[in-house]
Design a protein around this motif. Structure first.
Motif, PDB file in Angstrom:
ATOM      1  N   THR A 288      -1.657  -1.170  -3.943  1.00 20.66           N
ATOM      2  CA  THR A 288      -2.817  -0.344  -3.595  1.00 20.66           C
ATOM      3  C   THR A 288      -2.305   1.078  -3.409  1.00 20.66           C
ATOM      4  O   THR A 288      -1.297   1.282  -2.724  1.00 20.66           O
ATOM      5  N   VAL A 289      -2.977   2.056  -4.039  1.00 19.88           N
ATOM      6  CA  VAL A 289      -2.441   3.411  -4.053  1.00 19.88           C
ATOM      7  C   VAL A 289      -3.369   4.387  -3.339  1.00 19.88           C
ATOM      8  O   VAL A 289      -4.559   4.471  -3.649  1.00 19.88           O
TER       9      VAL A 289
ATOM     10  N   THR B  67       0.886  -1.166   0.000  1.00 20.02           N
ATOM     11  CA  THR B  67       0.000   0.000   0.000  1.00 20.02           C
ATOM     12  C   THR B  67       0.923   1.214   0.000  1.00 20.02           C
ATOM     13  O   THR B  67       1.683   1.420   0.951  1.00 20.02           O
TER      14      THR B  67
ATOM     15  N   LEU C 202      -8.138  10.659 -10.231  1.00 18.74           N
ATOM     16  CA  LEU C 202      -7.322   9.670  -9.510  1.00 18.74           C
ATOM     17  C   LEU C 202      -8.111   8.388  -9.246  1.00 18.74           C
ATOM     18  O   LEU C 202      -7.563   7.286  -9.367  1.00 18.74           O
ATOM     19  N   ARG C 203      -9.391   8.543  -8.946  1.00 19.45           N
ATOM     20  CA  ARG C 203     -10.243   7.346  -8.767  1.00 19.45           C
ATOM     21  C   ARG C 203     -10.301   6.560 -10.072  1.00 19.45           C
ATOM     22  O   ARG C 203     -10.176   5.330 -10.082  1.00 19.45           O
TER      23      ARG C 203
ATOM     24  N   THR D 164      -0.182   1.009  -9.661  1.00 18.08           N
ATOM     25  CA  THR D 164      -1.396   0.194  -9.789  1.00 18.08           C
ATOM     26  C   THR D 164      -1.126  -0.999 -10.703  1.00 18.08           C
ATOM     27  O   THR D 164      -1.514  -2.133 -10.395  1.00 18.08           O
TER      28      THR D 164
ATOM     29  N   VAL E 110       1.058   6.856  -9.997  1.00 18.83           N
ATOM     30  CA  VAL E 110      -0.212   6.198  -9.644  1.00 18.83           C
ATOM     31  C   VAL E 110      -0.483   5.048 -10.608  1.00 18.83           C
ATOM     32  O   VAL E 110      -0.796   3.925 -10.198  1.00 18.83           O
ATOM     33  N   GLN E 111      -0.355   5.307 -11.905  1.00 14.78           N
ATOM     34  CA  GLN E 111      -0.683   4.270 -12.896  1.00 14.78           C
ATOM     35  C   GLN E 111       0.324   3.122 -12.867  1.00 14.78           C
ATOM     36  O   GLN E 111      -0.043   1.945 -12.967  1.00 14.78           O
TER      37      GLN E 111
ATOM     38  N   ALA F 193      -3.480   8.424  -2.899  1.00 13.46           N
ATOM     39  CA  ALA F 193      -2.804   9.568  -3.545  1.00 13.46           C
ATOM     40  C   ALA F 193      -3.370  10.880  -3.020  1.00 13.46           C
ATOM     41  O   ALA F 193      -4.593  11.057  -2.952  1.00 13.46           O
TER      42      ALA F 193
ATOM     43  N   GLY G 299      -0.253  13.126  -6.133  1.00 12.35           N
ATOM     44  CA  GLY G 299      -0.686  12.120  -7.107  1.00 12.35           C
ATOM     45  C   GLY G 299      -1.260  12.704  -8.381  1.00 12.35           C
ATOM     46  O   GLY G 299      -1.318  12.020  -9.405  1.00 12.35           O
TER      47      GLY G 299
ATOM     48  N   ALA H 114      -6.680   4.845  -7.948  1.00 13.04           N
ATOM     49  CA  ALA H 114      -6.154   5.254  -6.635  1.00 13.04           C
ATOM     50  C   ALA H 114      -7.295   5.675  -5.711  1.00 13.04           C
ATOM     51  O   ALA H 114      -8.385   6.010  -6.171  1.00 13.04           O
ATOM     52  N   THR H 115      -7.009   5.673  -4.408  1.00 13.28           N
ATOM     53  CA  THR H 115      -7.922   6.290  -3.437  1.00 13.28           C
ATOM     54  C   THR H 115      -7.386   7.684  -3.150  1.00 13.28           C
ATOM     55  O   THR H 115      -6.289   7.829  -2.593  1.00 13.28           O
TER      56      THR H 115
END
Ligand SMILES: NC(=O)c1ccc[n+]([C@@H]2O[C@H](COP(=O)([O-])OP(=O)(O)OC[C@H]3O[C@@H](n4cnc5c(N)ncnc54)[C@H](OP(=O)(O)O)[C@@H]3O)[C@@H](O)[C@H]2O)c1
Length: 290
Positions: free
Chosen positions: A146-147, A122, A159-160, A141, A137-138, A149, A128, A164-165
């Motif tokens: 698990t990201v 994580t 980002l979602r 993933t 981020v990409q 950001a 991010g 990412a969260t």
């Protein structure tokens, strides 16, 4: 020689003349406060069409569409570069995306490598929604991590969409990250340079070797985390970054890796691109189209 079709704009471009890297004496500043001595030739990445080749330029032909990185002085219509800096441009990749892919893509690759990010991790990515952050981020993933950001609210939906969260930075960040990652955070990338990014990472990540920062500071050096860049004692990552280029081009060409371009500007409007970059909150890349 390459006729440039797109040149990426990066924060280092204004840092090179703003005094961010070295103090500029007052008598050497113009009325806007910009240093006027030894102005660097700007532009550290681009893409374009080969128009001339030297006698030792094996494997490259006039008319080839290429990404050029590393390079200098790419805020221009033409640039010369060694063959080792040329990467074939995937036909499916538009010019702005090709011109803005490599500096952020290789930096993100280096940061993830330095922090040892992979399946089961994580990872907290500060910044991010920035150029480097969207790449990180990409790529994280895609590596099975698990990201979480950080970004301003307006950039959360993007980002979602990238898996990412998102969490808002600012007061209360530590609690928000803990809520978003109830099983803990195993690695962190500081792509921002704030005290908050450093302090949150140190608090959440047990192993300091798994915190990587692409912004230098005395506190970062003293904290014993991985500091990446060209400064004294920092990890330049030349081999990792160089080796990442073909893979980044391939992923971007296939659409697996998205180069988010926030805005394009003509070469004459490079100053406006810098004003937009300094103001921030993109998300993504600014690109010049000569
Ligand atoms: N060492 C290296 O090799 C290397 C390479 C490339 C870049 N860099 C450096 O890394 C940094 C990021 O580069 P970049 O190209 O990604 O820049 P960028 O595209 O301008 O992105 C900046 C990011 O910072 C975020 N941000 C702004 N203010 C913030 C704050 N107070 N707290 C948390 N986040 C904040 C922005 O998020 P919102 O817009 O969502 O607010 C955005 O995600 C720059 O300082 C650059 O010079 C270093």
């Amino acid at each position: 020689m390459v006729q440039i079709r797109a040149a990426g704009v990066n924060p280092i471009d204004w840092k090179l003349y703003s005094g961010a890297f070295h103090r500029v004496a007052d008598q050497n500043k113009d009325s806007a406060g910009v240093g006027t001595d030894n102005l660097p030739a700007l532009g550290l990445e681009c893409a374009g069409v080969v128009t001339e080749v030297g006698p030792q330029a094996d494997g490259v032909q006039v008319g080839d569409e290429v990404i050029v990185y590393p390079v200098t002085a790419a805020y221009a219509e033409y640039v010369t570069a060694p063959v080792t800096s040329l990467i074939p441009k995937p036909a499916t990749l538009d010019w702005p995306e090709a011109g803005g892919l490599m500096l952020t893509g290789t930096t993100a690759t280096h940061a993830l490598h330095a922090a040892g990010v992979g399946t089961g991790d994580t990872v907290l990515i500060h910044g991010g929604s920035g150029g480097v952050g969207l790449m990180a981020v990409q790529l994280a993933t895609a590596q099975g991590a698990t990201v979480i950001a950080t970004a301003t609210e307006a950039n959360h939906e993007l980002l979602r969409d990238l898996g990412a969260t998102p969490v808002m930075y600012g007061p209360g960040l530590l609690d928000r990250v803990r809520a978003a990652a109830p099983n803990g955070v195993t690695a962190a990338l500081d792509l921002v340079g704030s005290d908050e990014a450093l302090d949150t990472s140190l608090e959440l990540v047990a192993d300091r070797n798994r915190i990587a920062s692409i912004t230098g500071s005395e506190r970062r050096a003293a904290a014993g985390i991985k500091v990446l860049g060209n400064g004294p004692g920092q990890d330049v990552g030349t081999e990792v970054r160089h080796a990442a280029r073909a893979d980044l081009a391939e992923r971007a060409g296939s659409g697996e890796l998205k180069v988010i371009v926030d805005a394009t500007y003509s070469l004459d409007d490079a100053a406006k691109a810098h004003e937009a970059g300094i103001a921030g909150h993109g998300p993504g890349k600014l690109v010049l189209l000569p």
